[in-house]
Write an enzyme that holds these catalytic residues in place. Sequence first.
Site, PDB file in Angstrom:
ATOM      1  N   THR A   1     -82.130 -71.215 124.679  1.00 64.34           N
ATOM      2  CA  THR A   1     -83.572 -71.537 124.866  1.00 64.34           C
ATOM      3  C   THR A   1     -83.898 -72.884 125.097  1.00 64.34           C
ATOM      4  O   THR A   1     -83.531 -73.859 124.613  1.00 64.34           O
ATOM      5  CB  THR A   1     -84.221 -71.076 123.539  1.00 64.34           C
ATOM      6  OG1 THR A   1     -85.486 -71.699 123.221  1.00 64.34           O
ATOM      7  CG2 THR A   1     -83.463 -71.121 122.285  1.00 64.34           C
TER       8      THR A   1
ATOM      9  N   SER B   1     -87.003 -75.081 114.841  1.00 59.98           N
ATOM     10  CA  SER B   1     -86.698 -74.036 113.691  1.00 59.98           C
ATOM     11  C   SER B   1     -85.097 -73.767 113.557  1.00 59.98           C
ATOM     12  O   SER B   1     -84.243 -74.228 114.297  1.00 59.98           O
ATOM     13  CB  SER B   1     -87.362 -72.566 114.354  1.00 59.98           C
ATOM     14  OG  SER B   1     -86.661 -72.145 115.139  1.00 59.98           O
TER      15      SER B   1
ATOM     16  N   TYR C   1     -83.725 -71.161 113.901  1.00 59.30           N
ATOM     17  CA  TYR C   1     -83.305 -70.223 114.898  1.00 59.30           C
ATOM     18  C   TYR C   1     -82.820 -70.987 116.154  1.00 59.30           C
ATOM     19  O   TYR C   1     -81.738 -71.063 116.762  1.00 59.30           O
ATOM     20  CB  TYR C   1     -84.326 -69.111 115.454  1.00 59.30           C
ATOM     21  CG  TYR C   1     -84.353 -68.868 117.020  1.00 59.30           C
ATOM     22  CD1 TYR C   1     -83.459 -67.926 117.376  1.00 59.30           C
ATOM     23  CD2 TYR C   1     -85.339 -69.283 117.932  1.00 59.30           C
ATOM     24  CE1 TYR C   1     -83.309 -67.811 118.682  1.00 59.30           C
ATOM     25  CE2 TYR C   1     -85.129 -69.111 118.872  1.00 59.30           C
ATOM     26  CZ  TYR C   1     -84.184 -68.292 119.682  1.00 59.30           C
ATOM     27  OH  TYR C   1     -83.985 -67.832 120.885  1.00 59.30           O
ATOM     28  N   HIS C   2     -83.806 -71.915 116.616  1.00 57.66           N
ATOM     29  CA  HIS C   2     -83.351 -72.695 117.762  1.00 57.66           C
ATOM     30  C   HIS C   2     -82.019 -73.600 117.115  1.00 57.66           C
ATOM     31  O   HIS C   2     -81.441 -73.823 118.313  1.00 57.66           O
ATOM     32  CB  HIS C   2     -84.681 -73.750 118.045  1.00 57.66           C
ATOM     33  CG  HIS C   2     -85.846 -73.001 118.902  1.00 57.66           C
ATOM     34  ND1 HIS C   2     -87.093 -72.601 117.935  1.00 57.66           N
ATOM     35  CD2 HIS C   2     -85.820 -72.465 119.989  1.00 57.66           C
ATOM     36  CE1 HIS C   2     -87.740 -71.794 118.557  1.00 57.66           C
ATOM     37  NE2 HIS C   2     -87.290 -71.934 119.754  1.00 57.66           N
TER      38      HIS C   2
ATOM     39  N   LYS D   1     -78.905 -71.650 118.313  1.00 53.21           N
ATOM     40  CA  LYS D   1     -78.896 -72.035 119.796  1.00 53.21           C
ATOM     41  C   LYS D   1     -78.219 -73.350 120.097  1.00 53.21           C
ATOM     42  O   LYS D   1     -77.271 -73.421 120.989  1.00 53.21           O
ATOM     43  CB  LYS D   1     -80.009 -71.567 120.439  1.00 53.21           C
ATOM     44  CG  LYS D   1     -80.623 -70.287 120.070  1.00 53.21           C
ATOM     45  CD  LYS D   1     -79.793 -69.270 120.904  1.00 53.21           C
ATOM     46  CE  LYS D   1     -80.555 -67.724 120.901  1.00 53.21           C
ATOM     47  NZ  LYS D   1     -79.707 -66.851 121.839  1.00 53.21           N
TER      48      LYS D   1
END
Length: 386
Positions: free
Chosen positions: A144, A179, A181-182, A185
Amino acid sequence: MRVMILGGDGYLGWPTAMHFSARGDDVYVVDNFAKRQWEMESGIEPLLPIPPLHRRVRAWKEVTGKDIRIEVGDLCNHRFVYMLIERYRPETIIHYGEQPSAPYSMQSRTTAVYSQVNNVVGNLNVLFAMKRFAPEAHLVKLGTMGEYGTPNIDIEEGWIEIEHNGRKDRMLYPKKPGSFYHLSKVHDSANVEFACRIWGFRATDLNQGVVYGIDTDQTVQGPDLRTSFHYDDVFGTVLNRFLVQAAVGEKLTVYGKGGQTRGFLNIRDTIACVALAADNPAKAGEFRVFNQFTEQFSVRELADKVAAAGRRAGLDTQITSLPNPRVEMEEHYYNAKHTALLDLGLKPHLLTDEALDKMLAVVRANCGHVEKSSFIPRIRWDAAKK
Ligand SMILES: NC(=O)c1ccc[n+]([C@@H]2O[C@H](COP(=O)([O-])OP(=O)(O)OC[C@H]3O[C@@H](n4cnc5c(N)ncnc54)[C@H](O)[C@@H]3O)[C@@H](O)[C@H]2O)c1
């Protein structure tokens, strides 16, 4: 081409599977339906109900005569992943199969740990399975643009030449994600780059912007072929949420000042970019990074565009500002390079008035069951539960 699509029941995975199948590739989709479980946990539903994957695949066969093969299982189970790669020996592995929501990951310790374990361990299992059974395969991994954050310098495509104390090197571009989540990645990208360096793998990391849109050439071929479309506070991306808010006559909810600027792309371009990456594989040993978006907008600019589309449709669309549930810069420099996919031949579907009007019309025709309470953000970055 033998193409394996991990996360093939998802918003992007299912239309991608149909696209490759329509071209005549052999397509295998893999999913454990975790997304359907997260939806139930969070008490949210997509705009329209999504049929079970097996029904979607039967519908695809009825419409096109083509087979898509399903494998159900968890990427965090390495035995399952080894079985997949050994049995099918895919030439291209498109990896969408991760927890994709920043708010979900910021809800609590439990969801932060879950997001990182699910994403990082699943991806590591894929790398080890490739090492054993398909070292020549091309891994197309969905990352992302949020990995980079919003640095006060131009964002390059994955790599940067750095000069320090008179010496130079080509390094992975520094990451400042927003975050857990990021961050998962970012960890994935580092693991994939390492596998390319030590095992000679070929991989393309697609640092994707925020996706919007509901239709692709294949989803419109039958009601059982549509893809999931979320407008809620956990899984809904910003433009999709604004379109649904406009359609049901609610105010468009901008978080904070709305100067947050990001890269965006139409779901049709997600499919096109992934296909371009698959058709032009990275070289052995190459960790190739593409910034996968077509235009950048601030949240405020998007709200203004949707409000104008609402007015063109005869709606009285208003914009409001909510206290920002995220910890992020609300005014900042943003200039991200994104030329590699254009150089490969991408023809972007831009966010024209006509494109917005069409999407708004589709959403308005399908907004009979919208749950308005799920527009309101429930998860705050500064108040994650233990
Ligand atoms: N949608 C966007 O705007 C966007 C933007 C940037 C990056 N991405 C990335 O693209 C990918 C796809 O996004 P999406 O919007 O289609 O998400 P999605 O949640 O709709 O699809 C992901 C799919 O992966 C499956 N999955 C998750 N963990 C799994 C596991 N351990 N084993 C097997 N299957 C598993 C889920 O059940 C789901 O069907 C994600 O990796 C996401 O981070 C999406």
